[in-house]
Motif scaffolding. Structure first.
Motif, PDB file in Angstrom:
ATOM      1  N   VAL A 173      59.626 170.094  -0.413  1.00 23.24           N
ATOM      2  CA  VAL A 173      58.611 169.843  -1.436  1.00 23.24           C
ATOM      3  C   VAL A 173      58.623 168.366  -1.845  1.00 23.24           C
ATOM      4  N   ASN A 174      59.800 167.813  -2.041  1.00 24.98           N
ATOM      5  CA  ASN A 174      59.879 166.408  -2.415  1.00 24.98           C
ATOM      6  C   ASN A 174      59.387 165.484  -1.307  1.00 24.98           C
TER       7      ASN A 174
ATOM      8  N   LEU B 119      55.663 165.723  -1.358  1.00 28.81           N
ATOM      9  CA  LEU B 119      55.136 165.071  -2.556  1.00 28.81           C
ATOM     10  C   LEU B 119      55.165 163.551  -2.408  1.00 28.81           C
TER      11      LEU B 119
ATOM     12  N   ALA C 290      69.702 166.757  -4.157  1.00 27.06           N
ATOM     13  CA  ALA C 290      70.863 167.250  -4.898  1.00 27.06           C
ATOM     14  C   ALA C 290      70.813 168.764  -5.039  1.00 27.06           C
TER      15      ALA C 290
ATOM     16  N   LEU D  48      73.576 171.379  -3.552  1.00 28.53           N
ATOM     17  CA  LEU D  48      74.317 172.231  -4.470  1.00 28.53           C
ATOM     18  C   LEU D  48      74.137 173.696  -4.081  1.00 28.53           C
TER      19      LEU D  48
ATOM     20  N   ASP E   5      66.869 166.285 -13.096  1.00 35.23           N
ATOM     21  CA  ASP E   5      66.873 166.410 -11.637  1.00 35.23           C
ATOM     22  C   ASP E   5      66.664 165.045 -10.969  1.00 35.23           C
TER      23      ASP E   5
ATOM     24  N   VAL F   4      69.879 162.876 -11.324  1.00 42.03           N
ATOM     25  CA  VAL F   4      70.924 163.321 -10.402  1.00 42.03           C
ATOM     26  C   VAL F   4      70.616 162.846  -8.985  1.00 42.03           C
ATOM     27  N   ASN F   5      69.370 162.970  -8.574  1.00 41.70           N
ATOM     28  CA  ASN F   5      69.010 162.527  -7.230  1.00 41.70           C
ATOM     29  C   ASN F   5      69.125 161.008  -7.074  1.00 41.70           C
ATOM     30  N   THR F   6      68.783 160.286  -8.117  1.00 38.21           N
ATOM     31  CA  THR F   6      68.939 158.824  -8.068  1.00 38.21           C
ATOM     32  C   THR F   6      70.407 158.451  -7.931  1.00 38.21           C
TER      33      THR F   6
ATOM     34  N   PRO G 272      76.909 167.776 -10.127  1.00 40.64           N
ATOM     35  CA  PRO G 272      76.147 167.811  -8.868  1.00 40.64           C
ATOM     36  C   PRO G 272      76.327 166.539  -8.034  1.00 40.64           C
TER      37      PRO G 272
ATOM     38  N   THR H  40      61.092 163.599  -9.634  1.00 34.33           N
ATOM     39  CA  THR H  40      61.109 164.546  -8.512  1.00 34.33           C
ATOM     40  C   THR H  40      60.079 165.650  -8.746  1.00 34.33           C
ATOM     41  N   ALA H  41      59.849 166.426  -7.704  1.00 36.92           N
ATOM     42  CA  ALA H  41      58.933 167.559  -7.809  1.00 36.92           C
ATOM     43  C   ALA H  41      59.359 168.501  -8.935  1.00 36.92           C
ATOM     44  N   ALA H  42      60.641 168.806  -8.993  1.00 33.64           N
ATOM     45  CA  ALA H  42      61.129 169.739 -10.012  1.00 33.64           C
ATOM     46  C   ALA H  42      60.859 169.197 -11.416  1.00 33.64           C
TER      47      ALA H  42
ATOM     48  N   ARG I 189      58.506 167.022 -12.284  1.00 34.60           N
ATOM     49  CA  ARG I 189      57.064 167.009 -12.566  1.00 34.60           C
ATOM     50  C   ARG I 189      56.581 168.408 -12.935  1.00 34.60           C
TER      51      ARG I 189
ATOM     52  N   LYS J 222      63.312 150.689 -10.816  1.00 33.88           N
ATOM     53  CA  LYS J 222      63.709 151.790 -11.704  1.00 33.88           C
ATOM     54  C   LYS J 222      64.092 151.265 -13.079  1.00 33.88           C
TER      55      LYS J 222
END
Lengths: 323, 323, 323, 323
Positions: free
Chosen positions: A144-145, A148, A262, A266, C141, C144-146, C180, C261-263, C265, D153
């Motif tokens: 999805v990411n 996107l 991430a 996880l 989210d 964490v990804n960053t 995470p 991230t998608a989550a 948004r 960022k």
């Protein structure tokens, strides 16, 4: 149980390596030996099986694809093939299996387990997220990411040129990828198999926007939408709205690759551990999943036959947000 | 010169905003007023022209697309249209122009400049990099990195499944994008308009690799290759090598978008400043470019008619590196 | 309710713009007018309030930071200040508020709501994820990804040089970001406020690994760990293991920025809509959140006073996976 | 020449693997055997030397770090150590070397080559870009893009909160990383070792901006700036401008890692091939580099002693663009 095998099967998805790694490390942690089976059921039949140690999976958690590779196997669909597969496992002294894959993988695992009694636990590894028994599958969040990110790039050019982009994302049977792409990508319209959207509705929505002097639009089309794929939909719409500049982009295989997010690392790690622990607790013929943040084991037969329903509220959100 | 205009035209490319920003800031720095013309020549004819101040371009350097939008204009191809465009510029008191775009843009600029005497300086804004007079065009580096990122993802899945991927990248007339994608993406074969590659050669190379037990391959195809696009090439190859699993991905419009890379921001900024300084120094009818790290101004007519030649050594590198 | 206000307060987090956008679009969808209040409570007191239309939030969903800006306000901590803030809202005819922020924001909202009776609904916008009443906060989210992306890069250099990296991630009071990052980053050790980890344990773990000829290690330290920050921990460990090459990296403010991230948004959009719908349903003094995939409204007072507990299984996972 | 060795030394940089891969593939292409030497000069002395085949470097072009690892060697600084290193090379029948690294690496190579007559060609592998004899070093473009991504960022959060960010980037002796970060990151001020910038100038620039109601600023500080590092500069500035909210971020080791950009992969591949071809043509004691798009070989002694000068125009650009 002293020795287990692990394999990946079906379409690959980001996080499969993280799951393999977790299976290996959890087994080592429990004093169980692990063997990696290459190319899924095909490699099982051919005996492509090698020992995996803790450091065999070093520096793999961030990698896309699957280090154990994947393949389709027609042979495994025959009793003959499965007997040979079982013979190979016996030869290596493998007493239990972790199968990472989707519904095809689990259909095979279910039969295999019933025929030969070997315990198998599955981890849901597919970008499609359409497996019953888990809120999310391994690879879904990454796919999805990735989609996107591509949509964000396309919007740059859509906005610059006053265009209508029809972007096709994966999803033969479901809109699980399309929905967050549409909401997160700020799309005006989403077309998914689970909800009927007529070409006429698309045309009307675009025309209404155009008349309100909106000039660039994004329509997300799940590849399996009942109205057609993105190319077909765009062609119909272009006919009805000849003054708009319609373009099509098919995201394709890019969505399967990339370093897992991430959330996928996880999830993959958690489920990999759960598969090993499940086998040691005597479970079999089940898939490990996370539902409402809790670990659950669902019989393979249910994961295959029951349908996971997309939250209808999400479809409505696309309309609200593109007001 | 007290007042200049700036516009983008043709296909958008990442870094166009950075270039607009540099034009605005350089003009402000020199005490010159700047006006932004929306949608290229089309907006010029319609008088879609607004004042840009220093803070009009704040926080734009990292953005893909073009804040001034772009469009094609059939009207500007007529003397009538150009006369109207010139009238609009006069109305706003605009004495010089910065045109950001590709060869179509400069063809128009060249005629316009000759007919009405208004000084125009161009900045090469196109992902294609096929403009004579500059080593790199604005957006090229970003487009290549975007394509390469996608190719990296596809290789994950190619490796996992033993597949041959035919990946189509942009390049109607040149292999400028295809070449670094092939070298950087570790591709086995590259097919570009500038070099003839027969389907038979592709088939032979793949078969040789396959016979040496290599099972996954990447072939980069520039969209304008003389042997056909990726879909056509893949179809031919699949016929000759039915035991291989051929897949096609067309990267498409994703390559046009995205936040510009450091190199593109730097190039765009440098050339934006150079355009303004060039106008103030009395130059006209030229494109600003960087050749061998040095700023050069090349007459529009040369940028349109002369051909930039791809270094043939790069084609050979693909063969050496896929040994 | 005919007119509402929206603001962001406290530390910014990725997804705040997506949430603002959802508030605006949901309000427009419901026929309610929306006003944006700049710089949180500070701007409310100063009357920095402007009308937001549907297109005010176009092309913002993918942007980091907050278009409404954020600030701390000492004045709002006084009754005087809050009275002035309320007077401003009255002046603009604002009848309800959506507050996007963390526990400081909601503490203020709670008092304000009780004193002046104005209905307020909160959306959890903070990268820290330590708010009771929602499984995830907006921005978590992405942060964490960053962080994970940075850790992946650092591991490249750690592996190349046989080094021990102590990487400090955000988390003054909790290990929600650290956990995470440690699992997803393949770290050997994680140090978080919620669990005691002595320097001696760190030293022992590293020495054991070293003796098994492992030469590069990653230790994730939440900034608020009781054993000290990354610099302090590294210094202690270096003393005990002088033959190792210890390095420190503090990820810092990078974690707050970036495209969501998608989550994030999706979460931000869902909660933004829920805040507006909640206000229209007559709710107040609550935070909208998602618990086990379901929308819930939790009284501000609970979100402030109750503690969200990190799953202890996740801490154990780090040990299993670094076997 | 029938057998060559390749090693990496000094700080690692993205693209080193792409360069190793090119060396291996070019050698195989020419029918020359290649050996990989682990951990630079240290591994050479210890005889950590293994055969590399074409597939040893499969799927490495996109990876950060160095698969051959790197280390410092005090022993190699002694005649004794170098004699042992040479003995090891003789034992393996290695007749020529490719050294990938920076000035420390080439200083060692120069002495080694003179003492023992073994031909060595160097490839510039360092993120710092401060080597004479090449326009760009391998890893520089990636490091700049990584830093710029972080700066983008940070600007999100700087803008949201009205803050002054002092961001420290790598560059002990030069501003090669700082300059494109400042231009590309839209910074107001850049501080580099090559140009004197007093604290007073920084304070004045910020105050002028503040008085013109600009409220967020970015200052890029090269770690080796003569006015101090970012923490020191920020502290001085904060004293002079107490009403501003100054923050510091040190990007640190993140800049060394990550998947190499297209430009770095291309440069690394080109120079790796050039090193092998140079050895076969009888060259020695030189570094391969690209100057003005052309391949050049520069004696080690010049790469070490001559200074590459940063284009002063770039410093001026920061001022023009932050108008």
């Amino acid at each position: 149980m002293k020795r287990i095998g692990v394999f990946t099967s079906g379409g690959d998805s980001p996080g499969m390596n993280a799951c393999i790694r977790a299976v290996v490390r959890a087994a080592v942690h429990q004093g169980v030996e692990v063997y990696g089976i290459t190319r899924g059921y095909r490699g099982m039949i051919k005996g492509e099986i090698t020992r995996l140690e803790s450091n065999s999976v070093s520096n793999t958690i961030q990698k896309g694809g699957t280090m154990l590779r994947s393949a389709r196997s027609k042979e495994f669909m025959t009793k003959e093939g499965r007997r040979e597969a079982y013979a190979q496992l016996k030869k290596f002294g493998i007493e239990g299996l972790v199968a990472i894959g989707g519904d095809g993988t689990f259909t095979g695992a279910n039969i295999f387990c019933e025929e030969f009694g070997i315990p198998i636990i599955g981890a849901p590894g597919t970008i499609d997220n359409d497996l019953y028994g888990t809120d999310y599958t391994i690879g879904y969040d990454t796919a999805v990411n990735t989609a996107l990110d591509a949509i964000d790039k396309i919007r740059d050019t859509a906005d610059s040129h006053d265009r209508v982009f029809f972007i096709e994302v994966m999803g033969r049977d479901s809109g699980y990828i399309a929905i967050p792409c549409a909401i997160g990508g700020g799309a005006e319209i989403v077309m998914i198999p689970e909800a009927e959207t007529s070409i006429q509705t698309v045309v009307d929505t675009l025309r209404t926007g155009w008349d309100r002097s909106k000039t660039s639009f994004i329509v997300i089309v799940a590849e399996g939408d009942e109205a057609g794929n993105a190319t077909e939909v765009a062609s119909e719409v272009q006919k009805a709205l000849p003054y708009m500049d319609a373009r099509v982009t098919i995201l394709g295989h890019v969505q399967r690759g990339g370093s897992p997010t991430a959330a996928d690392r996880l999830l993959a790690s958690r489920l990999g551990i759960a598969c090993v622990e499940g086998l040691l607790e005597g479970r079999k013929n089940v898939m490990a999943g996370i539902v409402d943040s809790k670990l659950v084991y669902t019989p393979f037969i249910e994961t295959i036959t029951k349908q996971k329903i997309i939250n209808p509220h999400f479809i409505q959100m696309v309309n609200i947000l593109s007001v």
